[in-house]
Design a protein around this motif. Structure first.
Motif, mmCIF file in Angstrom:
data_model
loop_
_atom_site.group_PDB
_atom_site.id
_atom_site.type_symbol
_atom_site.label_atom_id
_atom_site.label_comp_id
_atom_site.label_asym_id
_atom_site.label_seq_id
_atom_site.Cartn_x
_atom_site.Cartn_y
_atom_site.Cartn_z
ATOM 1 N N LYS A 467 0.830 -1.213 0.000
ATOM 2 C CA LYS A 467 0.000 0.000 0.000
ATOM 3 C C LYS A 467 0.861 1.259 0.000
ATOM 4 C CE LYS A 467 -0.270 -0.335 5.033
ATOM 5 N NZ LYS A 467 -1.098 -0.629 6.183
ATOM 6 N N GLU A 468 0.287 2.360 -0.482
ATOM 7 C CA GLU A 468 1.019 3.618 -0.525
ATOM 8 C C GLU A 468 0.185 4.734 0.106
ATOM 9 O OE1 GLU A 468 1.895 3.974 -4.633
ATOM 10 O OE2 GLU A 468 -0.121 4.605 -5.211
ATOM 11 N N ARG A 495 -3.781 3.870 0.162
ATOM 12 C CA ARG A 495 -4.566 3.374 -0.960
ATOM 13 C C ARG A 495 -3.900 2.125 -1.515
ATOM 14 N NH1 ARG A 495 -3.363 8.267 -5.246
ATOM 15 N NH2 ARG A 495 -1.109 7.986 -5.405
ATOM 16 N N PRO A 496 -4.651 1.272 -2.207
ATOM 17 C CA PRO A 496 -4.050 0.046 -2.767
ATOM 18 C C PRO A 496 -3.104 0.379 -3.917
ATOM 19 C CG PRO A 496 -6.316 0.299 -3.502
ATOM 20 C CD PRO A 496 -6.090 1.365 -2.490
ATOM 21 N N LYS A 497 -2.033 -0.391 -4.009
ATOM 22 C CA LYS A 497 -1.065 -0.197 -5.096
ATOM 23 C C LYS A 497 -1.066 -1.402 -6.026
ATOM 24 C CE LYS A 497 3.822 0.752 -6.011
ATOM 25 N NZ LYS A 497 5.165 0.912 -5.406
ATOM 26 N N GLY A 498 -0.843 -2.581 -5.474
ATOM 27 C CA GLY A 498 -0.825 -3.807 -6.279
ATOM 28 C C GLY A 498 0.567 -4.360 -6.446
ATOM 29 N N CYS A 499 0.715 -5.651 -6.202
ATOM 30 C CA CYS A 499 1.992 -6.342 -6.409
ATOM 31 C C CYS A 499 1.678 -7.792 -6.763
ATOM 32 C CB CYS A 499 2.870 -6.256 -5.153
ATOM 33 S SG CYS A 499 2.199 -7.126 -3.707
ATOM 34 N N ASP A 500 2.726 -8.602 -6.920
ATOM 35 C CA ASP A 500 2.516 -9.982 -7.353
ATOM 36 C C ASP A 500 2.007 -10.886 -6.226
ATOM 37 O OD1 ASP A 500 4.794 -9.955 -5.842
ATOM 38 O OD2 ASP A 500 6.068 -10.962 -7.314
ATOM 39 N N LYS A 501 1.872 -10.331 -5.015
ATOM 40 C CA LYS A 501 1.405 -11.134 -3.884
ATOM 41 C C LYS A 501 -0.042 -10.847 -3.501
ATOM 42 C CE LYS A 501 6.030 -11.418 -1.803
ATOM 43 N NZ LYS A 501 6.847 -11.062 -0.616
ATOM 44 N N CYS A 502 -0.715 -9.938 -4.219
ATOM 45 C CA CYS A 502 -2.056 -9.536 -3.798
ATOM 46 C C CYS A 502 -2.997 -9.417 -4.991
ATOM 47 C CB CYS A 502 -2.003 -8.210 -3.035
ATOM 48 S SG CYS A 502 -1.456 -6.810 -4.029
ATOM 49 N N ASN A 503 -4.257 -9.111 -4.705
ATOM 50 C CA ASN A 503 -5.268 -8.898 -5.740
ATOM 51 C C ASN A 503 -5.612 -7.417 -5.810
ATOM 52 O OD1 ASN A 503 -5.728 -11.698 -6.441
ATOM 53 N ND2 ASN A 503 -6.710 -11.916 -4.442
ATOM 54 N N SER A 561 -8.616 0.668 3.042
ATOM 55 C CA SER A 561 -8.636 1.983 2.408
ATOM 56 C C SER A 561 -9.976 2.674 2.644
ATOM 57 C CB SER A 561 -8.388 1.835 0.903
ATOM 58 O OG SER A 561 -9.467 1.132 0.295
ATOM 59 N N LEU A 562 -9.995 3.994 2.460
ATOM 60 C CA LEU A 562 -11.241 4.747 2.590
ATOM 61 C C LEU A 562 -12.235 4.302 1.526
ATOM 62 C CD1 LEU A 562 -12.837 6.957 3.988
ATOM 63 C CD2 LEU A 562 -11.697 8.634 2.516
ATOM 64 N N GLU A 563 -11.738 4.003 0.342
ATOM 65 C CA GLU A 563 -12.590 3.514 -0.741
ATOM 66 C C GLU A 563 -13.297 2.222 -0.344
ATOM 67 O OE1 GLU A 563 -12.062 2.200 -5.443
ATOM 68 O OE2 GLU A 563 -10.331 2.297 -4.123
ATOM 69 N N GLU A 564 -12.570 1.317 0.293
ATOM 70 C CA GLU A 564 -13.147 0.047 0.721
ATOM 71 C C GLU A 564 -14.132 0.247 1.868
ATOM 72 O OE1 GLU A 564 -13.501 -4.230 0.520
ATOM 73 O OE2 GLU A 564 -12.958 -2.614 -0.857
#
Length: 571
Positions: A467-468, A495-503, A561-564
């Motif tokens: 996350k960032e 906020r979510p960023k995304g990497c190879d370990k997550c969705n 996240s706030l969005e979630e």
């Protein structure tokens, strides 16, 4: 009131990290406060929130305490001692047993000040414990691999011999319905369906959807509460896929006009098995089939893993300790109600108690609990099961869902006559649960004297460690529901960023709860048949956080996240 940033005096590791240039002083103070509030080690908080490099933190801590850092890259999960330390302790303290020498157990920790971990493990195992300092990121990776390699994990399955997996259907006795050998032995279809099921287990999905349309056919997985398309086989294969799944669930493959329910048990080895709940639904272009993946281990996570705030957890535990009364859990389908109830039952499940449950169907099997599947076709509904339970000398009763007045009245009478009753209702909040029972026809006096605790809940996706930070103006924060005090105290939104370990920046889910204890004031309001709005205002006045406030607390803590939070709760 939490300490302000300026009032915190940095000592020990926090001061060392500042001196070594890993953090500036203001960030170190903020991290120290947040780690204390979350009751987690400072190093773990810094790494989880990407505030400092885990390797640098490890070497800085090593210099502070005059010890060396062990490289975990040479350790494989199969090399570690098995079943010495309970999984709950490993997760709770982020501490992993590495090796045993006589009566001494060497524990990998990323924070050398985590004395509580060593003490609890020492008490749990009866062995002397020594700390071994390691990199926090490497430690969490090894813990995940270690726990996944246990006997109940599905992560190590491969695609070989997919057609040879042993499958058992449900308990219902059904007609053969003219199933031919060709239907059963169509190897490509058998292998394809088995692979879909195994991939869903590997990916941590909770549901699998097989959906036919006029010109297309798709398979979707629900992972962390979100549906995602995984494959699009040819529409020509739709009848064969449906037939294969129905055969596995021992359903009537010739009946395509009405919905059917069934169950699949996949035996993957002598020690590995997993259950699926199956439902078919006739649609315009064929049968849609949904499989719910039932995970027995979810009930054994422990209450600390569910995401309750400390005061909410305390209220739940106190209600479970009562000899009588009713605990109601409410929320939409898929919000984790069953796991919350079974976590409570797991705590109550001792040799001294007689526990019976009526469910439709029983999703999680627990040794020591008498579970009954309701079957309306033969006249065994929730009400009939409850009446039978009361003649079986019960201590604790769990009703899968209160759907009608008859069931509600019997459950309330049980709660008023020396039994602890747990159940669920489909409402949006805790106050609405009370008015829903009144609308069903339950007398207000009976509700006020029987219900002791209400838990409303949702599941939000948990942010991955990738996350960032996110800057949000103060006026927007106030509009979203954050208080002036929270904003002045200071916190970081992510906020979510995304990497190879997550969705998509999220990995796993965390519970958001509204826990309301029925106090004398609330009981009086119930007897006066107050509205849900009035009850909600009184609950707020007594300090019970609603779902929105609990969601924002998880945002402040950096868990989601706030969005979630906006997705799963409303203001």
């Amino acid at each position: 009131m939490p300490p302000s940033n300026q009032n915190v005096t940095l000592t020990g590791l926090a001061r060392r990290f500042v001196e070594d240039g890993l953090l500036d002083e203001a960030a170190a103070r903020d991290a120290f406060i947040q780690a204390s509030n979350n009751k987690i080690p400072l190093i773990t908080y810094l790494v989880q929130n990407n505030l400092a490099d885990s390797r640098g933190l490890a070497f800085s801590a090593a210099m502070e305490f005059g010890v060396s850092v062990l490289d975990l890259s040479s350790f494989a999960p199969e090399m570690l001692p098995e079943k010495i330390v309970d999984e709950k302790l490993v997760r709770k303290h982020n501490a992993l047993p590495l090796y045993k020498r006589g009566k001494r157990l060497f524990i990998a920790v990323s924070d050398p000040t985590n004395i509580q971990a060593l003490d609890e493990i020492k008490f749990n195992t009866g062995l002397s414990t020594d700390a071994v300092l390691v990199d926090d990121s490497r430690l969490r990776e090894l813990i995940d691999r270690y726990l996944e390699s246990s006997d109940t994990s599905m992560g190590d399955l491969d695609d070989s011999d997919l057609e040879d997996i042993d499958v058992e259907g449900g308990d219902d006795e059904r007609e053969d319905a003219g199933v031919t050998a060709a239907d059963i032995d169509d190897a490509p279809i058998v292998k394809y369906v088995n692979k879909v099921l195994l991939d869903a287990i590997r990916g941590g999905a909770s549901d699998i959807h097989f959906e036919p349309y006029e010109k297309t056919y798709r398979v979707r997985y629900r992972t962390d509460g979100i549906l995602k398309e995984m494959s699009k086989p040819s529409i020509k294969l739709a009848p064969k896929i449906s037939a294969r799944v129905k055969i596995m669930a021992q359903l009537d493959i010739s009946e395509r006009r009405v919905p059917q329910d069934g169950r699949i048990k996949m035996k993957l080895s002598k020690t590995k098995a997993i259950d699926f709940r199956v439902n078919t639904l006739p649609t315009l272009w064929g049968e849609k089939i949904v499989l719910r993946i039932l995970d027995p281990s979810s009930a054994k996570l422990g209450i600390d893993a569910l995401g309750y705030e400390d005061e909410q957890k305390q209220m739940y535990m106190e209600a479970l300790e009562q000899p009588q009364g009713m605990i109601l859990v409410t929320g939409p389908t898929g919000s984790g109600k069953t796991v919350s109830l079974y976590t409570g039952l797991n705590i109550l499940n001792t040799q001294e108690r007689n526990i019976s449950t009526a469910e439709d169907p029983a999703e999680i099997n627990l040794e020591g609990i008498n579970q009954v599947n309701v079957n309306t076709k033969v006249g065994l509904g929730f009400a009939e099961a409850l009446r039978a339970f009361l003649r079986q000398d019960p201590d604790v009763i769990m009703v899968g869902e209160i759907r009608d007045l008859e069931t509600a009245n019997i459950a309330i009478k049980a709660a008023q006559t020396g039994h602890l009753v747990l159940s669920t209702l489909h409402t949006n909040s805790a106050p609405e649960t009370l008015t829903r029972m009144m609308n069903m026809g339950v007398p207000a006096f009976n509700i006020a004297t029987s219900v002791s605790l209400i838990i409303a809940q949702r599941l939000a996706r948990r942010l991955c460690s990738c996350k960032e930070p996110l800057d949000v103006p103060k006026d927007v924060l106030l509009k979203e529901g954050f208080t002036e005090q929270q904003i002045e105290t200071g916190f970081t939104l992510y906020r979510p960023k995304g990497c190879d370990k997550c969705n998509g920046g999220y990995k796993g889910r965390v519970g958001i709860y509204e826990v309301v204890k029925i106090t004398d004031e609330l009981a009086n309001m119930i007897m006066e048949e107050a509205s849900s709005i009035q009850i909600a205002k009184q609950a707020q006045a007594e300090g019970f956080a609603n779902l929105r406030q609990s969601a924002l607390k998880k945002v402040i803590d950096g868990m989601t996240s706030l969005e979630e939070a906006n997705r799963v709760t409303k203001d």
